[in-house]
Structure formats: C-alpha cells, structure tokens
Design a protein around this motif. Structure first.
Motif, PDB file in Angstrom:
ATOM      1  N   LEU A  69     -31.210  12.734 -18.212  1.00  0.00           N
ATOM      2  CA  LEU A  69     -32.218  11.700 -18.004  1.00  0.00           C
ATOM      3  C   LEU A  69     -32.611  10.972 -19.278  1.00  0.00           C
ATOM      4  N   GLY A  70     -32.011  11.336 -20.417  1.00  0.00           N
ATOM      5  CA  GLY A  70     -32.252  10.613 -21.647  1.00  0.00           C
ATOM      6  C   GLY A  70     -33.518  10.969 -22.385  1.00  0.00           C
ATOM      7  N   PHE A  71     -34.039  12.184 -22.176  1.00  0.00           N
ATOM      8  CA  PHE A  71     -35.185  12.634 -22.971  1.00  0.00           C
ATOM      9  C   PHE A  71     -34.698  12.989 -24.381  1.00  0.00           C
ATOM     10  N   PRO A  72     -35.365  12.490 -25.425  1.00  0.00           N
ATOM     11  CA  PRO A  72     -34.914  12.804 -26.786  1.00  0.00           C
ATOM     12  C   PRO A  72     -34.968  14.301 -27.109  1.00  0.00           C
ATOM     13  N   LYS A  73     -35.974  14.997 -26.579  1.00  0.00           N
ATOM     14  CA  LYS A  73     -36.154  16.418 -26.883  1.00  0.00           C
ATOM     15  C   LYS A  73     -36.357  17.207 -25.586  1.00  0.00           C
ATOM     16  N   GLN A  74     -35.922  18.483 -25.610  1.00  0.00           N
ATOM     17  CA  GLN A  74     -36.061  19.323 -24.427  1.00  0.00           C
ATOM     18  C   GLN A  74     -37.526  19.598 -24.105  1.00  0.00           C
ATOM     19  N   TYR A  75     -38.376  19.702 -25.145  1.00  0.00           N
ATOM     20  CA  TYR A  75     -39.767  20.049 -24.895  1.00  0.00           C
ATOM     21  C   TYR A  75     -40.472  18.989 -24.043  1.00  0.00           C
ATOM     22  N   GLN A  76     -39.922  17.752 -24.055  1.00  0.00           N
ATOM     23  CA  GLN A  76     -40.518  16.712 -23.234  1.00  0.00           C
ATOM     24  C   GLN A  76     -40.321  17.002 -21.741  1.00  0.00           C
ATOM     25  N   VAL A  77     -39.188  17.608 -21.400  1.00  0.00           N
ATOM     26  CA  VAL A  77     -38.958  18.033 -20.022  1.00  0.00           C
ATOM     27  C   VAL A  77     -39.946  19.131 -19.653  1.00  0.00           C
ATOM     28  N   SER A  78     -40.166  20.070 -20.578  1.00  0.00           N
ATOM     29  CA  SER A  78     -41.124  21.152 -20.327  1.00  0.00           C
ATOM     30  C   SER A  78     -42.517  20.603 -20.063  1.00  0.00           C
ATOM     31  N   ARG A  79     -42.887  19.576 -20.810  1.00  0.00           N
ATOM     32  CA  ARG A  79     -44.219  18.986 -20.619  1.00  0.00           C
ATOM     33  C   ARG A  79     -44.334  18.297 -19.256  1.00  0.00           C
ATOM     34  N   VAL A  80     -43.257  17.629 -18.830  1.00  0.00           N
ATOM     35  CA  VAL A  80     -43.276  17.000 -17.514  1.00  0.00           C
ATOM     36  C   VAL A  80     -43.449  18.063 -16.428  1.00  0.00           C
ATOM     37  N   LEU A  81     -42.686  19.165 -16.535  1.00  0.00           N
ATOM     38  CA  LEU A  81     -42.795  20.241 -15.557  1.00  0.00           C
ATOM     39  C   LEU A  81     -44.188  20.866 -15.569  1.00  0.00           C
ATOM     40  N   GLU A  82     -44.756  20.991 -16.751  1.00  0.00           N
ATOM     41  CA  GLU A  82     -46.104  21.553 -16.855  1.00  0.00           C
ATOM     42  C   GLU A  82     -47.123  20.651 -16.171  1.00  0.00           C
ATOM     43  N   ARG A  83     -46.965  19.339 -16.356  1.00  0.00           N
ATOM     44  CA  ARG A  83     -47.878  18.403 -15.687  1.00  0.00           C
ATOM     45  C   ARG A  83     -47.716  18.464 -14.166  1.00  0.00           C
ATOM     46  N   ILE A  84     -46.460  18.604 -13.709  1.00  0.00           N
ATOM     47  CA  ILE A  84     -46.207  18.684 -12.266  1.00  0.00           C
ATOM     48  C   ILE A  84     -46.880  19.925 -11.683  1.00  0.00           C
ATOM     49  N   ARG A  85     -46.691  21.078 -12.344  1.00  0.00           N
ATOM     50  CA  ARG A  85     -47.288  22.316 -11.836  1.00  0.00           C
ATOM     51  C   ARG A  85     -48.808  22.233 -11.831  1.00  0.00           C
ATOM     52  N   GLY A  86     -49.372  21.625 -12.869  1.00  0.00           N
ATOM     53  CA  GLY A  86     -50.817  21.453 -12.906  1.00  0.00           C
ATOM     54  C   GLY A  86     -51.308  20.564 -11.775  1.00  0.00           C
ATOM     55  N   HIS A  87     -50.547  19.504 -11.498  1.00  0.00           N
ATOM     56  CA  HIS A  87     -50.885  18.602 -10.383  1.00  0.00           C
ATOM     57  C   HIS A  87     -50.847  19.344  -9.052  1.00  0.00           C
ATOM     58  N   LEU A  88     -49.793  20.135  -8.835  1.00  0.00           N
ATOM     59  CA  LEU A  88     -49.666  20.885  -7.588  1.00  0.00           C
ATOM     60  C   LEU A  88     -50.782  21.918  -7.451  1.00  0.00           C
ATOM     61  N   ALA A  89     -51.133  22.573  -8.555  1.00  0.00           N
ATOM     62  CA  ALA A  89     -52.197  23.579  -8.524  1.00  0.00           C
ATOM     63  C   ALA A  89     -53.531  22.951  -8.131  1.00  0.00           C
TER      64      ALA A  89
END
Length: 385
Positions: A309-329
């Motif tokens: 998906l063209g993210f410069p760093k892997q940690y940016q994917v982790s942050r997206v997933l963290e935001r998604i889980r927080g939203h679902l919670a």
C-alpha cells in the motif's frame, strides 16, 4: 450470592429460564454425605479431605460423590469469577457464559487442583479462584501471554494441530514447525526476533532441513507470525465458545433450563456483536478498510501491507490497525451500554484483537471482495451467511 455452610457441599446453582439463578440441593449427594458421616457444618476441611481421598483413590466406588461434592463447594468461587470477568470484559460475555466455562473446569477437580498444598495455609477456594479465573479468561478471550511468549512455549503437537485446523498442507506444517522449533532453541527471550536472529534461524534451517524449501529472513518472520495467528485462532476461534459437554448432562440426564438459557444467550450475543462489528468496519475509510482486510481477512503481515500500500514505514500500518481496534472497541462499548474509560477501552481493544485474529474466517465469509482486497472501494461488508 452465598449459601449456609451446611449447604456448600451439596447445593448447586441453576438457571430457570432467566438471568436469576437459584440454589438447589442435590438430595442424593446430601443423603450420601449424611450416611457416610461427613461434617457438612465445616465445608472447608471436609472439601480438602474429599480432594485428598479423590486424589489417592480416583477409581473408588464413591469417587463420583467426592467429585460432585467438590464441584458444589467451588460453585460460589465459580460465580464470583463469572461476575468479575463479566465486568472486566466490558459486557462482551454474559455472566452465564463465564459461569458455564468455570463449571467445565471445576467438573474435573483432580486436574484443576492437582498442585494444591493444604499445608501451605491457603484456603482451597482461594487457590481455586486464580486457577478458575485464568482458565475462563483463556477460554473466552485468549491465553494471557504475549504473541512471542505463546509461540515460545507452544509444543509441536499443539502447533501442528493449530496449523492443520487453519487448512495448511502437510509440507507447510512441517516447514513452519521446523522454523518455530529452531527459533525456540535460538531465542533467549520471548520478544520479537531482530534481523540477526531471523538470519540465524534461516541459515540453521537450510542446514538442518535441506529437504524443505529455503526461506529468507523476512519469510521466517512471516511464517512465525502465521504460527502465532494459528495458535490464537486454535485457542479462541470465536466470540462465544460453543456449548460443550457439561456437568449438567450427567447430573440431570438431558436438556435443562440452563441449556436453553445458555444457547439463547450465545446466539443473541454473537448476533449483536457481529452486527456491531460489521457496521463499524463498513464505516471505515478506504485505506483503513484496505489495511483491515489485508491483515485480518487475508492474514498478510504488516511489513508486506506497508510494501503493497506504499506506507514508508511498517509502524504506520501498526498505527492504522491500532486506530481501527480503538474505533471498534468504542462502538462495542457504546452498543453494550458500557463506560468508555481508558482502562475498560484498553481491555476491550485487546479482546477485539484476539477475536479478529481468531475469527478471520467469519469475517472473510461476510466480506464480498476479500479475495481481491487490493481495490478498497470494492470491499463491502454484508450480513453473515
């Protein structure tokens, strides 16, 4: 909810078609204890004595009564654990879900209390509380270990079963099991492996397993993550565990009001949670939904998602997933009328992550285009078939 001391070895909780359980007396058990001269007025020492007799003579003709007496004695402890976990898990499970799981554990007191030492001065119920708590938590949420701690302490048999349960071929299972075993031998700590350790595992693997396909260090990490996900899914495949063989079947010989109530609650809870999750996922923006589907439905590693998906760093994917889980919670807590203070939100977020990792097959079944998830705008969630 407490009983008189004289009832603690002969009374059990029973659900009569509502959320209000009541105590009822096992008359057959009461008659046995009375005829055998057991002191029902002092349940603690009597329970310890029953456990010692059961441990020393598990095949005795009276062993069934000893087991049932211990089961009765631990009913209050099981109920206390159920109430505590129901609050801790933010209403994601009914009290009866937690209590039923506790009963499954206490129905085998030899296994549950195998390491109990009365000479240490600990009450039997106090010792059992932590054992029951951990067992119920693991059954409804997941093993209380980090991902790498779980992998570090997994046996080859359980790992193989977990991978096969996910549909891996025999050759793939052999390959992943070999890599996990080498990592377990080479890793000093239960933390994510660095590049040097991954390279060492890949090198040793080539030397020890020349008949298996060679792998790069990055592929080693991906396969280790697949092993972790398989173990999580194997231990926690869905939000509400299916009904198991219960003590009530042997005690009363058939379906009871408990069974009907529990099955109804399971269906209603699962339906509500899935509907809220489905709507919350559908409301995500295109990029978030793309990351979600790749990670949870397609089981793609975060590193590979970043590359795709063209993210410069892997940690940016982790942050997206963290935001998604927080939203679902937040959506789940709001839907279940639970407070969203930071500690509760954190606990539910952890539970959601474990469920998503273990329930990706359910998600894939509801996602029309997970097979071609590269086009986020085509990924729409519909109701479960």
């Amino acid at each position: 909810m407490t009983r008189q001391p004289c009832d603690k070895l002969i009374a059990l909780l029973r659900f009569d078609g509502s959320d209000r359980p009541r105590w009822y007396c096992d008359r057959q058990l009461q008659a046995y204890f009375t005829a055998a001269g057991y002191n029902l007025e002092e349940p603690e020492p009597t329970a310890v004595f029953l456990l010692q007799k059961f441990q020393s003579q598990p095949n005795h003709d009276d062993a069934q009564y000893w087991r049932r007496g211990l089961f009765c004695y631990l009913q209050e402890t099981s109920w206390s654990v159920a109430m505590t976990l129901r609050e801790k898990l933010g209403g994601m499970h009914q009290v009866s879900d937690c209590f039923q799981q506790a009963c499954c554990l206490t129905n085998d007191p030899l296994k549950l209390l195998s390491k109990f030492k009365p000479e240490r001065g600990t009450r039997l119920s106090t010792y059992a509380y932590r054992r029951i708590y951990d067992g119920v938590y693991a059954a409804l949420v997941g093993v209380r270990k980090s991902d790498w701690g779980l992998l570090k302490h997994s046996g080859s048999r359980s790992l193989s079963a977990a991978l096969k349960n996910q549909g891996y071929t025999e050759d793939r299972v052999r390959q992943i099991c070999a890599l996990v075993k080498l990592w377990q031998e080479l890793a000093d700590q239960t933390t994510a492996p660095d590049q040097a350790l991954l390279a060492q595992v890949a090198k040793t693997y080539r030397q020890c397993c020349p008949d298996l396909p060679a792998v790069t260090p990055s592929e080693v990490k991906t396969l280790l993550h697949e092993a972790i996900d398989a173990l999580r899914a194997y231990q926690q495949p869905q939000v509400v565990n299916p009904a198991e063989q219960r003590f009530w079947d042997t005690l009363e010989g058939g379906n009871t009001p408990w069974e009907a109530t529990l099955k109804q609650e399971e269906q209603e809870t699962l339906k509500r949670v899935f509907e809220m999750m489905k709507n919350a996922i559908a409301a995500l923006d295109d990029t978030s939904r793309q990351v979600f589907c790749l990670y949870y439905c397609e089981q793609v590693s975060q590193q590979e998602i970043a590359q795709r998906l063209g993210f410069p760093k892997q940690y940016q994917v982790s942050r997206v997933l963290e935001r998604i889980r927080g939203h679902l919670a937040k959506v789940l807590l709001a839907g279940l009328n639970q407070p969203t203070h930071p500690q509760r939100l954190k606990e539910v977020t952890v539970a959601i992550n474990l469920w998503l990792k273990g329930g990706y097959k359910v998600l894939r079944a509801s996602c029309q285009r997970c097979g071609r998830v590269g086009m986020a705008e085509h990924c729409r969630y519909e109701g479960a078939s």
